[in-house]
Design an enzyme around this catalytic site. Sequence first.
Site, PDB file in Angstrom:
ATOM      1  N   TYR A  30      -3.611   4.830  -7.832  1.00  0.00           N
ATOM      2  CA  TYR A  30      -4.582   5.336  -6.869  1.00  0.00           C
ATOM      3  C   TYR A  30      -3.925   6.310  -5.906  1.00  0.00           C
ATOM      4  CZ  TYR A  30      -2.747   2.317  -3.135  1.00  0.00           C
ATOM      5  OH  TYR A  30      -1.942   1.735  -2.189  1.00  0.00           O
ATOM      6  N   LYS A 144       2.328   4.350  -7.137  1.00  0.00           N
ATOM      7  CA  LYS A 144       1.198   3.944  -6.282  1.00  0.00           C
ATOM      8  C   LYS A 144       0.196   3.195  -7.150  1.00  0.00           C
ATOM      9  CE  LYS A 144      -1.311   5.683  -2.231  1.00  0.00           C
ATOM     10  NZ  LYS A 144      -0.896   4.641  -1.297  1.00  0.00           N
ATOM     11  N   LEU A 200       7.507   3.672  -1.525  1.00  0.00           N
ATOM     12  CA  LEU A 200       6.544   4.699  -1.906  1.00  0.00           C
ATOM     13  C   LEU A 200       6.954   6.012  -1.252  1.00  0.00           C
ATOM     14  CD1 LEU A 200       3.731   4.959  -3.399  1.00  0.00           C
ATOM     15  CD2 LEU A 200       2.824   5.226  -1.089  1.00  0.00           C
TER      16      LEU A 200
HETATM   17  C1  LIG Z   1       3.564   0.676   0.507  1.00  0.00           C
HETATM   18  C2  LIG Z   1       3.244   1.966   1.195  1.00  0.00           C
HETATM   19  N1  LIG Z   1       4.255   2.708   1.672  1.00  0.00           N
HETATM   20  C3  LIG Z   1       4.024   3.875   2.310  1.00  0.00           C
HETATM   21  C4  LIG Z   1       2.731   4.356   2.504  1.00  0.00           C
HETATM   22  C5  LIG Z   1       2.517   5.663   3.225  1.00  0.00           C
HETATM   23  O1  LIG Z   1       2.157   6.690   2.338  1.00  0.00           O
HETATM   24  P1  LIG Z   1       1.297   7.953   2.801  1.00  0.00           P
HETATM   25  O2  LIG Z   1       2.019   8.548   3.965  1.00  0.00           O
HETATM   26  O3  LIG Z   1       1.289   8.848   1.624  1.00  0.00           O
HETATM   27  O4  LIG Z   1      -0.051   7.437   3.192  1.00  0.00           O
HETATM   28  C6  LIG Z   1       1.649   3.643   1.996  1.00  0.00           C
HETATM   29  C7  LIG Z   1       0.301   4.156   2.165  1.00  0.00           C
HETATM   30  O5  LIG Z   1      -0.663   3.488   2.079  1.00  0.00           O
HETATM   31  C8  LIG Z   1       1.915   2.410   1.318  1.00  0.00           C
HETATM   32  O6  LIG Z   1       0.908   1.677   0.820  1.00  0.00           O
END
Ligand SMILES: Cc1ncc(COP(=O)(O)O)c(C=O)c1O
Length: 289
Positions: A30, A144, A200
């Site tokens: 996602y 993700k 992530l």
């Molecule tokens: C586990 C995790 N780490 C980091 C992030 C931050 O990512 P982003 O800045 O792309 O929203 C998210 C976002 O939901 C996340 O679920």
Amino acid sequence: MVYLNGEFMPIEQAKIPVLDRGFIFGDGVYEVIPVYSRRPFRLGEHLTRLQASLEAVGLSNPLAAAKWAELVGKIIAGNPWEDQTVYLQITRGPAKRDHTFPKGLKPTVFVMASELVPPSAELVRSGAAAIVLPDFRWLRCDIKSTSLLANCMLRTAATQAGCAEAILVREGELTEASASNVFIVKDGTVLAPPKSRLILPGITYDVVVEILRANTIAHQIRRVAESELRSAEEIWITSSSREVLAITTLDGAPVGHGGDAGKPGALFARIHALYQEYKASVMRAPAHA
Ligand SMILES: Cc1ncc(COP(=O)(O)O)c(C=O)c1O
């Protein structure tokens, strides 16, 4: 209005078969894309990360980037809010239950939007509470994936402790948080763990690193020990929905030293202002620039 497998419809009418592998196995990926003034923020970067997630789990991208952009545009136009969060999900599709990825399935493609409500001015001023928990997730946190049970367990533990986020440590090192990336400040230098399979690759993380670089604010992308997290001068979390938010108590103790302990720090105030400026400049730029 939502999109499901080629059609637009009210969310109540969107239905998927119970054998969808997204339902049975969490076999899907996602993205969450923030939208300001009806313009998606960093869409290209989100679509690039989506492609990486799809490739990592052996799914082919059902749409070309231009088609995704068109679809996201239609969802934005079909919903009432100026600022939105566009959520899109691709699962491997319905099949007889079998762990091995079956070949030739038709993936399920779902896109929805909700209102984007950034942290209130009060929360930005006060900062949020976090707890530290062992990172018991798998070893491919760079994907993700919709398989988020561990993240949900960790966030629920944080909520039950009256906290906004669970900051995670693995083998004595900071990884990230249950739904955000983490930065700390030590001796006036901003530190963040490098991208690896254990975190992530956050789009907001990239924006913050770019801002640090562009403004020559001292920073290092390097492994961060749990002890450095626990003795940090400042702690920030970053995500598409929370932008940059200060963590001002950790496991119930104030973050930072001296008279300003327990309050968002000076570097946070600077980064937060620069982030808002950057967002505004992007939104002012001509469309499709
Ligand atoms: C586990 C995790 N780490 C980091 C992030 C931050 O990512 P982003 O800045 O792309 O929203 C998210 C976002 O939901 C996340 O679920």
